[in-house]
Structures are given as structure tokens and as C-alpha cells.
Design a protein around this motif. Structure first.
Motif: not given
Length: 487
Positions: A86, A88, A134-135, A137
């Protein structure tokens, strides 16, 4: 008639990386990397490669804000196993089909030195480290050190398993990006925290390869105005201090850069453009004042203009020749600080949307006949870079002109800007006791509001002119690179 006096005594050596370009996946903000990559053929688009070779960047950086949530291992190995990310900062997703291997391949195709930006714990921004939906980052010092080994260790089994037997030998690495600016209005590390984290990253990365050159983020804090360079200059394993410079505008109703109002008052537009380099000069002076014995790296620099009605970096004025002349003055400003600047740029490289790009891609290329072209800033960077000397020279000129000079062996190079858009300058060239064998001038001379589009892609192509006497004739608003061969 005016005179340009050039002292042919060679001074400091000029870094070859003052014409760097900057690659960053921008997803929905600007197609950038996606527009340059052929997803069907799994290779770089040939028209883009050809145009980049014309631009001839000496270095290409991969990173930017994107680096703050980038895990490099997600973008290596078989394409079907890569993990999309993603975006961001810029919105949308990036496939990660372009990763370390593809970036190195790009640099080799265009003969550019690679510069990679490591994810420094997402600049300390919690919302980026652990974003909703999300995971994690956050990049770690071990991940950054592993990336150095992946690229530079001849025996790295992970890289070899992914098809690259020979090391990539990436010499230049940046730790963090715009850390003192925050992101999306969110605050991350303060100076003390950034110092500690940068030290950890630098120590681990240099332990893997002591020969690499490390760049630490060191620009002023956007929140507290603290001079980070005063602290970062003390990190032992750091070679350069990074900063960015974005030239903005007033954003008022009478601002000539507001929307398309630049077309209504060319004199006011020209005045603003001819003074834009002053903020760059002041910024570099501030950085060098606090940098100690560290070298400087301006790893991003360009105008930052909206279109007046929203939209980032999309103002059409940056397609005009007036912008090209302004950027030429900025490049001359960079050259005047080349005794301490090792890396610099004045563009955002390529894409199909942002006018700050050096190259505009008419995407999708398979429907556009492969059309991509140099923006005014790209045309000037290409011309100046092609006729650039290795050593700085002192010079002076009593004309309405902005001039810097350099030399390699028996050749002297002059980068000159006519800062008067109306007055033609007749300038004698005086090299003292040195005797001139030949002079060739490469010049772009257009009306300030001339704009480039896909329909006139060669409008800013330099014109080559043989000079028979020791004088030049420079039309209003002209920019030239002059090549002087000495006997």
C-alpha cells in the motif's frame, strides 16, 4: 559590450553527481515507475530508456517517502511471489514488480550510479510503522544491513538464488528520508531520537561493507526549526548530510503562479522565476554552516507548485521556458557550492502527471506511439551535464547574466543564463593569457511562455553554434553551454 572574464586556474574537483535523478513509485499520484515499466515484457520501456539516456543522469536514487514503508525483500525473487505494498503517502498500491534487481538493471542501462534509501524505522511515525489495515511497515537496522549484504557481498546466497551471481556493488546509501519533515502532518523522531537510530543503522550497515558511502538525513525540523545538521554531523560513520529544497509560492490571488495567471503578466512571472534560486542559495549556505567537515547531498530539489485549484506539482507553468531559465539559475547556484555539495538534483525524474518531472511520459506508451519528452528542467540538465568540466573555475561577467565555469584538460565550459528576457547580450570572452582554438555554443533560446507538449517535443532542443570570434551573442531569456578549446 560586456565581458566574461575566466581564470583558467583549476580549483576544487566537481562531483559528477550534481545531475542526479530520483525514482519513486508514486502510484495514483503520478504513474512514474509504473509508466516506465512494461508489465507484459517484464522490462523497462524502451522509449523511456532512450529518453533517459539523452538526459544522462549520473546517479539515480530509489526511495523518497515510499522508502518509509518499504521492505526490500517484498520486491525481490519471482514476480508471482512478490508482495504488493500500500502506497501510504501517494495512494493506491504498488506491485513491487520493480525492486532491487530491476532498479540496478535500469541504472546499468543508462550508465548511472545507484543510490538506495533505507527504511529508517518509518521515520519514527507510529501511524506509518503500524498502519491500520496493513502489516508492520517499520524497517530495522538489521533489514538495512541485510540489504547492503544482498547487494554487495559476492557470496550472498539470497541474491544468487534470485538469479544475480555477481554483486550489485551499490556504493551510496541514504538512511531515512525527510525524517525532520514528518509525513502527512504526522510527527516522527525528534533530533535526539533520529541521531540514535541513524547511529545504529550506520554502524550495522558499515559493518557489512566498510566501503559504502552513507548519507544521513539532516535538514531543519519543520516543527521546531531545530538545526539537525548540528547534531548529525557528529556521527562518525556518516559521509554526507542530506537535505531537500522545494521552491514554493505565495498562493495568493495575485500570485502569478496561481493557476494559469502566469500567462496574464509575463513580467511579473519572469521576476518571480529569476529570484527563485535565492532561497536555494540560502538553504545551502545554512546547511554548510552547520555541517562541520561533512559533505552535503541535496537528494531532492524542485519547484513545489499546485495548479491553483488543488493538485500537487501539477502547475503548467513548469512546462514553460521561463521555468527552464529559472532552473538553469538553480543549477548554477548548485555549481557555486560544488566545493561541499556531492549530490544534487532539480527534478523528480519521470511520470505522466507531475510537471516537476525531468521527463514526461505520454502513458500508456503503447497507445501514444512511445512518446516521452524532456521538460524544460530536463533539457537544461541534459545540456549542462553534457558540457560540464571536472574542475571549478573562477569567473566574472558584467552583463545581465548568471555564469559559472569549469574545465577538463584543455577545455573550458561555460554555463550562462541571460537573466533579461528582452535584452540581447553581446559578451566578449577574456581568458587572460590563454589562447583560444575554438568555441562552440549550445543554446536554448525561446520566448519565456513557450510551452512544451507532446505535439512539439523538440521545442527546447539545444541549437549548436560555431563561434568564429572570441565573443558570443545571447538572445533574451537564452540559456547556453559553451565549450571552449584552448591551444
Amino acid at each position: 559590450m560586456s565581458t566574461l572574464k575566466i581564470d583558467t586556474k583549476k580549483k576544487h574537483e566537481i562531483s559528477p553527481y550534481l545531475y542526479m535523478q530520483f525514482m519513486e513509485p508514486l502510484s495514483v499520484a503520478d504513474s512514474s515507475v509504473d509508466a516506465a515499466w512494461d508489465y507484459l515484457k517484464n522490462e523497462w520501456q524502451a522509449p523511456v530508456i532512450n529518453r533517459v539516456r539523452e538526459l544522462a543522469p549520473t546517479m539515480v536514487r530509489y526511495g523518497g517517502c515510499f522508502a518509509s514503508y518499504y521492505h526490500w525483500r517484498e520486491a525481490v525473487g519471482p514476480k508471482e511471489k512478490r508482495i504488493p505494498v500500500i502506497n501510504h503517502m501517494w495512494g493506491g498500491m504498488f506491485s513491487n514488480y520493480v525492486g532491487t534487481h530491476e532498479f540496478i538493471d535500469f541504472c546499468r542501462q543508462v550508465n548511472a550510479e545507484p543510490l538506495l534509501v533505507a527504511n529508517m524505522e518509518s521515520e519514527g511515525i507510529k501511524e506509518i510503522q503500524y498502519p491500520k489495515g496493513d502489516t508492520c511497515r517499520m524497517g530495522t537496522d538489521t533489514e538495512a544491513a541485510d540489504w547492503v549484504s544482498y547487494c554487495n557481498d559476492p557470496d550472498n546466497m539470497e541474491r544468487i538464488a534470485n538469479g544475480a551471481k555477481e554483486p550489485f556493488n551499490v556504493k551510496y546509501w541514504q538512511i531515512g528520508n525527510e525524517t525532520s519533515y514528518g509525513m502527512r502532518g504526522l510527527r516522527g523522531f525528534d533530533a535526539d531520537s533520529a541521531y540514535e537510530v541513524t547511529c545504529r543503522f550506520a554502524n550495522k550497515m558499515k559493518k557489512r561493507d566498510p566501503s559504502i558511502k552513507l548519507i544521513a538525513w539532516a535538514d531543519d525540523d519543520h516543527f521546531t526549526k531545530e538545526k539537525w545538521s548540528s547534531k548529525m554531523k557528529n556521527i562518525e560513520n556518516i559521509d554526507m548530510l542530506a537535505f531537500h529544497h522545494h521552491m514554493s509560492h505565495e498562493r495568493t490571488p495575485d500570485d502569478p503562479f496561481f493557476g494559469t495567471q502566469y500567462r496574464d503578466d509575463v513580467d511579473k512571472t519572469w521576476y518571480v522565476f529569476m529570484n527563485a534560486h535565492k532561497s536555494l542559495d540560502e538553504h545551502i549556505k545554512e546547511m554548510r554552516e552547520n555541517a562541520g567537515n561533512k559533505r552535503l547531498a541535496m537528494t531532492e530539489g524542485h519547484f513545489a507548485l499546485s495548479g491553483g485549484h488543488g493538485g500537487r506539482n501539477k502547475n503548467a507553468i513548469l512546462s514553460t521556458w521561463a521555468a527552464g531559465v529559472s532552473y538553469a539559475r538553480c543549477l548554477n547556484t548548485i555549481m557555486r557550492h560544488s566545493d561541499v555539495l556531492d549530490i544534487a538534483t532539480m527534478a523528480d525524474f519521470f511520470g505522466n502527471c507531475w510537471q516537476v518531472n525531468a521527463i514526461m511520459i505520454d502513458a500508456p506508451l503503447h497507445l501514444a506511439g512511445g512518446r516521452c519528452y524532456l521538460q524544460p528542467v530536463g533539457s537544461v540538465m541534459s545540456m549542462f551535464n553534457k558540457y560540464q568540466g571536472k574542475y571549478s573555475l573562477d569567473c566574472s561577467c558584467n552583463a545581465s547574466a548568471d555564469v559559472v565555469c569549469s574545465a577538463t584538460d584543455n577545455k573550458v565550459f561555460v554555463h550562462i543564463v541571460n537573466t533579461d528576457m528582452y535584452l540581447r547580450q553581446h559578451i566578449d570572452i577574456d581568458l587572460g593569457e590563454s589562447r583560444i582554438e575554438s568555441i562552440k555554443m549550445h543554446m536554448i533560446a525561446k520566448a519565456p511562455l513557450t510551452e512544451i507538449t507532446v505535439d512539439n517535443m523538440d521545442v527546447f532542443k539545444p541549437q549548436a553554434i560555431e563561434i568564429s570570434k572570441n565573443s558570443i551573442d545571447l538572445p533574451g531569456a537564452a540559456v547556453a553551454a559553451i565549450e571552449i578549446t584552448l591551444k
